[in-house]
Design an enzyme around this catalytic site. Sequence first.
Site, short mmCIF file in Angstrom:
data_model
loop_
_atom_site.label_atom_id
_atom_site.label_comp_id
_atom_site.label_asym_id
_atom_site.label_seq_id
_atom_site.Cartn_x
_atom_site.Cartn_y
_atom_site.Cartn_z
N ASP A 2 -8.37 16.95 -15.46
CA ASP A 2 -8.65 15.55 -15.78
C ASP A 2 -8.35 15.39 -17.27
O ASP A 2 -9.08 15.90 -18.12
CB ASP A 2 -10.11 15.23 -15.45
CG ASP A 2 -10.45 13.77 -15.68
OD1 ASP A 2 -9.83 13.15 -16.56
OD2 ASP A 2 -11.35 13.26 -14.99
N ARG A 4 0.84 -1.22 0.00
CA ARG A 4 0.00 0.00 0.00
C ARG A 4 0.87 1.25 0.00
O ARG A 4 0.44 2.33 -0.41
CB ARG A 4 -0.98 -0.01 1.19
CG ARG A 4 -1.86 1.24 1.25
CD ARG A 4 -3.17 1.05 2.03
NE ARG A 4 -3.00 0.35 3.27
CZ ARG A 4 -2.46 0.87 4.37
NH1 ARG A 4 -2.04 2.11 4.39
NH2 ARG A 4 -2.34 0.15 5.47
N LYS A 36 -8.98 3.96 -19.26
CA LYS A 36 -9.39 4.30 -20.62
C LYS A 36 -8.22 4.12 -21.60
O LYS A 36 -7.74 3.04 -21.78
CB LYS A 36 -9.95 5.72 -20.61
CG LYS A 36 -10.95 5.98 -19.47
CD LYS A 36 -12.24 5.23 -19.66
CE LYS A 36 -13.07 5.02 -18.40
NZ LYS A 36 -13.18 6.10 -17.47
N TYR A 81 -17.42 14.42 -15.32
CA TYR A 81 -17.89 13.03 -15.25
C TYR A 81 -18.87 12.88 -14.07
O TYR A 81 -18.66 13.49 -13.02
CB TYR A 81 -16.67 12.12 -15.10
CG TYR A 81 -17.02 10.69 -14.80
CD1 TYR A 81 -17.88 9.97 -15.64
CD2 TYR A 81 -16.50 10.05 -13.69
CE1 TYR A 81 -18.21 8.66 -15.37
CE2 TYR A 81 -16.83 8.73 -13.41
CZ TYR A 81 -17.69 8.05 -14.26
OH TYR A 81 -18.01 6.75 -13.96
N1 LCS Z 1 -12.65 11.10 -15.31
C1 LCS Z 1 -13.27 10.94 -16.48
C2 LCS Z 1 -13.20 12.04 -17.50
C3 LCS Z 1 -13.97 9.78 -16.74
O1 LCS Z 1 -14.58 9.65 -17.92
C4 LCS Z 1 -14.03 8.77 -15.74
C5 LCS Z 1 -14.80 7.51 -15.94
C6 LCS Z 1 -13.38 8.99 -14.52
C7 LCS Z 1 -12.69 10.15 -14.36
C8 LCS Z 1 -13.39 7.96 -13.42
O2 LCS Z 1 -12.52 6.94 -13.71
P1 LCS Z 1 -12.67 5.44 -13.15
O3 LCS Z 1 -12.77 5.54 -11.68
O4 LCS Z 1 -13.88 4.86 -13.77
O5 LCS Z 1 -11.40 4.79 -13.60
N2 LCS Z 1 -15.63 7.58 -17.05
C9 LCS Z 1 -16.46 6.69 -17.47
C10 LCS Z 1 -17.28 6.90 -18.58
O6 LCS Z 1 -17.40 7.93 -19.23
N3 LCS Z 1 -17.93 5.80 -18.82
O7 LCS Z 1 -17.68 4.85 -17.84
C11 LCS Z 1 -16.71 5.36 -16.92
#
Ligand code: LCS
Length: 394
Positions: free
Chosen positions: A184, A59, A209, A112
């Site tokens: 972001d 961790r 992503k 988001y």
């Molecule tokens: N920031 C953006 C711009 C995102 O699109 C997402 C997830 C996150 C942060 C969060 O990331 P995660 O914790 O899921 O790794 N976006 C998603 C979307 O547009 N569709 O499904 C998840």
Amino acid sequence: MEKKSTHFETKVIHTGYDSKDHLGSLSTPIYQTSTFTFDTAEQGERFFAGEEKGYIYSRLGNPTVTVLQEKIAEIEEGEACLAFGSGMAAISAVLLSLTKANDHVVVSQGIYGCTYGLLTLMEEKYNINHDFCLMENEQQLRELIKPETTCIYLETPINPTMKVIDLEMVVSVAKEYNLPVVVDNTFCSPYLQKPLELGCDVVIHSATKYICGHGDVVAGLAVGSQELMAKIAMTTQKDIGGILAPFDAWLLLRGLKTLPIRMDRHCENTLKLVEWLKTEPLIKAVYYPGDPNHPDYEITKKQMKHGGGLFSFELNGTKQQIQTFMNGLKMIKIAVSLGDAESLIQHPATMTHSVIPEDVRLSMGITDQLIRLSVGLEAWEDIRDDIKQSLELI
Ligand code: LCS
């Protein structure tokens, strides 16, 4: 001494790892361990006191994760990087580190859905308030900065409306007030946009992503100064504990090697699809930052290498017709997430952004007719033909 390459394509493959340090293993070993042994009790004491550097417990740090962090810091042009178990773990660790009870954050008008959820939680629990800002000009931003404001948080391009914010403009205002700017950068990946080079302070990724690229990991990253990352590592990362597993770090390292070629293909496919879709009569509007007709195209050209691999569009139709269109697709998958090899389609109002109250969602430009497509790596003609045959159903 080996000469360090300045080329992105080489860095994603070689930076941060030397096989000589790992018994010649070409691929980064997965240190699948929870804890690390100390030679002596005294050494354990020195590690904990920070007098000697070494791994203690996964961790707090893990060698596979360290390779990933060093590579990402290098390609984002930052001093240090921290890896997390999700994009949201990265966002919450950064935002909670930059705020305390009763502080205030200025946020882009469009984020988001779960980031919106996090801001709501911070408000309810700690009275950390936020104001949404279009961030189209300096004036709009200045008007919302208060004495309690401790940071500016934004997405660009914004999920899912694809609006683009001028990072240099935001940085110039933030500097006047000595406020950190957190970006972001998920939609771009470091290949298309490098906010730190433009003066921003922290870059966040949902590495789930494009960085992963294969739809098999949920992960997050934060990049910034050594000082801030060290503070986060010892507080909101270590003690809240949303760390990345070594195997997931390894999958990201594997995905990263092909990031540039994947991104080029995502972008090429997207541009061709957008050009075609704009001519379809059922389509009310197409939103793509790389489209010369996009209102923010000049900003895109200034700060992004290409327009990216995502676009959204509004379909002239009822909710039922939109669902008929999505259900009629044969190759494109109905799924949230983005940046994968497979083309993925989703309806933000009822999916990724459904937690946002309707009036706020509409003020962000997320209408009931808006559909988002994450363009995959398939032949673009096949993606086009799939959309075409399904549009004929409505
Ligand atoms: N920031 C953006 C711009 C995102 O699109 C997402 C997830 C996150 C942060 C969060 O990331 P995660 O914790 O899921 O790794 N976006 C998603 C979307 O547009 N569709 O499904 C998840």
